[in-house]
Write a protein that holds these residues in place. Structure first.
Motif, short mmCIF file in Angstrom:
data_model
loop_
_atom_site.label_atom_id
_atom_site.label_comp_id
_atom_site.label_asym_id
_atom_site.label_seq_id
_atom_site.Cartn_x
_atom_site.Cartn_y
_atom_site.Cartn_z
N VAL A 233 0.86 -1.20 0.00
CA VAL A 233 0.00 0.00 0.00
C VAL A 233 0.89 1.25 0.00
O VAL A 233 1.70 1.42 0.91
CB VAL A 233 -0.96 0.01 1.21
N VAL A 234 0.74 2.07 -1.03
CA VAL A 234 1.52 3.31 -1.15
C VAL A 234 0.57 4.51 -1.14
O VAL A 234 -0.64 4.34 -1.02
CB VAL A 234 2.40 3.31 -2.44
N GLN A 235 1.14 5.70 -1.28
CA GLN A 235 0.40 6.96 -1.28
C GLN A 235 -0.35 7.23 0.04
O GLN A 235 -1.36 7.93 0.05
CB GLN A 235 -0.59 7.01 -2.46
N LYS A 236 0.16 6.64 1.11
CA LYS A 236 -0.52 6.88 2.39
C LYS A 236 -0.39 8.34 2.81
O LYS A 236 -1.31 8.91 3.38
CB LYS A 236 0.10 6.00 3.48
N LYS A 237 0.75 8.93 2.49
CA LYS A 237 0.98 10.33 2.89
C LYS A 237 -0.01 11.26 2.18
O LYS A 237 -0.31 12.34 2.68
CB LYS A 237 2.41 10.76 2.53
N LEU A 238 -0.48 10.84 1.00
CA LEU A 238 -1.45 11.67 0.27
C LEU A 238 -2.88 11.34 0.70
O LEU A 238 -3.84 11.83 0.12
CB LEU A 238 -1.31 11.42 -1.24
N ASN A 239 -3.01 10.44 1.68
CA ASN A 239 -4.32 9.96 2.12
C ASN A 239 -5.10 9.34 0.96
O ASN A 239 -6.32 9.45 0.88
CB ASN A 239 -5.14 11.10 2.72
N ASN A 240 -4.37 8.74 0.06
CA ASN A 240 -4.98 8.12 -1.11
C ASN A 240 -4.43 6.70 -1.19
O ASN A 240 -3.83 6.30 -2.18
CB ASN A 240 -4.61 8.93 -2.36
N LEU A 245 1.13 -3.69 -7.06
CA LEU A 245 2.22 -4.66 -7.11
C LEU A 245 3.50 -4.00 -6.56
O LEU A 245 3.81 -2.86 -6.91
CB LEU A 245 2.44 -5.08 -8.57
N ASP A 246 4.21 -4.75 -5.72
CA ASP A 246 5.44 -4.21 -5.14
C ASP A 246 6.55 -4.28 -6.21
O ASP A 246 7.17 -5.32 -6.39
CB ASP A 246 5.82 -5.04 -3.90
N ASN A 247 6.75 -3.18 -6.92
CA ASN A 247 7.77 -3.15 -7.99
C ASN A 247 8.65 -1.90 -7.82
O ASN A 247 8.57 -1.21 -6.80
CB ASN A 247 7.09 -3.20 -9.37
N GLN A 248 9.46 -1.63 -8.82
CA GLN A 248 10.41 -0.51 -8.68
C GLN A 248 9.70 0.83 -8.47
O GLN A 248 10.12 1.64 -7.65
CB GLN A 248 11.30 -0.43 -9.93
N THR A 249 8.63 1.04 -9.22
CA THR A 249 7.92 2.33 -9.06
C THR A 249 7.31 2.44 -7.67
O THR A 249 7.40 3.49 -7.02
CB THR A 249 6.80 2.48 -10.13
N ASP A 274 0.45 6.75 -17.60
CA ASP A 274 1.05 6.23 -18.84
C ASP A 274 2.05 5.12 -18.55
O ASP A 274 2.24 4.21 -19.35
CB ASP A 274 1.76 7.35 -19.61
N LEU A 275 2.72 5.20 -17.39
CA LEU A 275 3.69 4.16 -17.02
C LEU A 275 2.99 2.80 -16.88
O LEU A 275 3.49 1.77 -17.34
CB LEU A 275 4.37 4.50 -15.69
N SER A 276 1.83 2.81 -16.24
CA SER A 276 1.08 1.56 -16.06
C SER A 276 0.56 1.06 -17.40
O SER A 276 0.64 -0.14 -17.70
CB SER A 276 -0.11 1.76 -15.12
N ALA A 281 1.10 -3.16 -21.68
CA ALA A 281 1.33 -3.47 -23.10
C ALA A 281 2.67 -4.18 -23.30
O ALA A 281 2.77 -5.11 -24.10
CB ALA A 281 1.29 -2.17 -23.91
N SER A 282 3.70 -3.78 -22.55
CA SER A 282 5.05 -4.33 -22.80
C SER A 282 5.35 -5.55 -21.94
O SER A 282 6.25 -6.34 -22.25
CB SER A 282 6.11 -3.27 -22.48
N GLY A 283 4.63 -5.71 -20.83
CA GLY A 283 4.91 -6.82 -19.92
C GLY A 283 6.05 -6.50 -18.95
O GLY A 283 6.44 -7.36 -18.17
N ASN A 284 6.54 -5.26 -18.99
CA ASN A 284 7.59 -4.87 -18.04
C ASN A 284 6.94 -4.45 -16.72
O ASN A 284 6.57 -3.29 -16.52
CB ASN A 284 8.41 -3.71 -18.61
N THR A 285 6.81 -5.40 -15.81
CA THR A 285 6.05 -5.14 -14.57
C THR A 285 6.87 -4.43 -13.50
O THR A 285 6.41 -4.25 -12.38
CB THR A 285 5.49 -6.46 -14.00
N ASP A 286 8.11 -4.02 -13.86
CA ASP A 286 8.90 -3.23 -12.90
C ASP A 286 8.40 -1.80 -12.84
O ASP A 286 8.68 -1.08 -11.90
CB ASP A 286 10.38 -3.17 -13.33
N GLN A 287 7.69 -1.36 -13.87
CA GLN A 287 7.33 0.06 -13.94
C GLN A 287 5.85 0.30 -13.73
O GLN A 287 5.01 -0.57 -14.02
CB GLN A 287 7.77 0.64 -15.27
N GLY A 288 5.55 1.49 -13.21
CA GLY A 288 4.16 1.92 -13.06
C GLY A 288 3.55 1.44 -11.75
O GLY A 288 3.96 0.41 -11.21
N LEU A 289 2.56 2.19 -11.27
CA LEU A 289 1.80 1.71 -10.12
C LEU A 289 0.70 0.81 -10.67
O LEU A 289 -0.24 1.28 -11.31
CB LEU A 289 1.20 2.88 -9.33
#
Ligand SMILES: Cc1cc2nc3c(=O)[nH]c(=O)nc-3n(C[C@H](O)[C@H](O)[C@H](O)COP(=O)(O)O)c2cc1C
Length: 332
Positions: A233-240, A245-249, A274-276, A281-289
């Motif tokens: 869970v991310v974006q807690k500081k934004l209250n959002n 997926l736990d990845n680089q982004t 756009d990153l997601s 499309a590319s299958g690169n799951t390291d990027q994007g939320l």
């Protein structure tokens, strides 16, 4: 022929099974939604995936061609930022003109757009992460609410209430049908939710391995490998609060949070949708939320939606059977 479970939700929407497959940004298009409704559940085209009204209209027509006379829905995200909702009004007009029967709203308060939808005869299911928001939505006139627990892929709400609590609490306090989401991926959970007074379930993460979903095979393989413990869970500081997926982004977002970043602008380059979109499309799951929840543990193979739904309903009936075999003993 598989037996059917009838609830107020199946009557409301005219569907075979009490299952909703929620809107999926960048992913729930006409092909996927038609596969969902042809399998007897209810699916929602993600309107923001087709932000140009003409594009959304075309996608709705394509879905109608693929789904025949079966009803299907559109997901509309209501932003808390009023300026971001200018687009919403145009999309809503398309939904009305195309005679879509049901809308899944999420995000902000649906109150201001409910009169418009009611007048057009559109049914509204509002998705919330806590009963108190569901009560407001009920007062505003929605036809049903989806209550999602903290396990869910996407936005579990800052209160992070678990699905087990939502399932028993919601139906006691609400009069409209309650649909339980968050961590759902096995049919026995439908039976449990019905036992607690819910009228159906909602799935997102479990469906990410559907053959009909337009996403790279490597992305679906990553979901299959996933256990759900690899959601974060991310974006807690934004209250959002945002379960992804736990990845680089996701780790980069966390690092900024730990450094004390608090404004949307600090993160904007990482939160960019756009990153997601590119990752799917590319299958690169390291990027994007990449929205992703704990029910990934149930997604073990790439399969057609119909196979997923059939197995899910079989599991629900098996669980019902197990309950009916339980003996109640009375002592003197
Ligand atoms: C990849 C993905 C994208 C999603 N996009 C949206 C969206 O655009 N709008 C929305 O209301 N919910 C969205 N959701 C949430 C789902 O509709 C659903 O509420 C949620 O996935 C249910 O929890 P589960 O993932 O535990 O099944 C998304 C979920 C996932 C997994």
């Amino acid at each position: 022929m598989q037996p059917k479970i009838r609830t107020r939700l199946t009557h409301l929407l005219g569907i075979q099974h009490p299952i909703l497959c929620g809107g999926l940004m960048h992913l729930s298009d006409a092909n996927y939604v038609a596969a969902v409704v042809n399998a007897g559940a209810m699916g929602f085209i993600s309107a923001l995936t087709f932000p140009d009204p003409k594009q959304l209209g075309d996608e709705i027509q394509k879905c109608r061609d693929l789904a025949g006379d079966k009803p299907f829905g559109v997901n509309l995200y209501i932003s808390p930022r009023q300026d971001a909702n200018d687009r919403l009004e145009k999309l809503l007009t398309v939904v009305r003109d195309e005679k879509v029967v049901v809308v899944e709203t999420a995000g902000g308060n649906p109150g201001p757009i409910i009169p418009f939808m009611k007048e057009a005869g559109i049914k509204v299911i509002h998705k919330v992460p806590a009963v108190r928001f569901a009560l407001s939505a009920e007062r505003a006139g929605v036809d049903a609410v989806s209550l999602v627990g903290a396990e869910c892929g996407g936005h579990p709400g800052y209160m992070m209430v678990g699905s087990m609590v939502q399932a028993a609490d919601g139906p006691q306090k609400l009069s409209v049908p309650v649909i339980l989401g968050g961590g759902i991926g096995h049919g026995s959970q439908l039976t449990a939710a019905l036992a607690m007074g819910c009228e159906g379930v909602l799935m997102g993460t479990r469906m990410l391995v559907s053959s009909e979903l337009q996403a790279h095979q490597n992305y679906k393989k990553r979901v299959i490998e996933g256990t759900g413990l690899d959601s974060i869970v991310v974006q807690k500081k934004l209250n959002n609060h945002h379960r992804v997926l736990d990845n680089q982004t996701a780790q980069a977002v966390l690092a900024l949070e730990n450094k004390g970043a608090e404004n949307y602008e600090d993160y904007a380059h990482l939160l960019n949708g756009d990153l997601s979109k590119e990752a799917y499309a590319s299958g690169n799951t390291d990027q994007g939320l990449l929205d992703y929840g704990q029910s990934a543990c149930f997604a073990n193979a790439i399969e057609p939606v119909r196979a997923i739904v059939t197995q899910f309903m079989q599991e629900a009936f098996d669980a019902k059977e197990r309950l009916s075999e339980l003996r109640t003993e009375y002592s003197e």
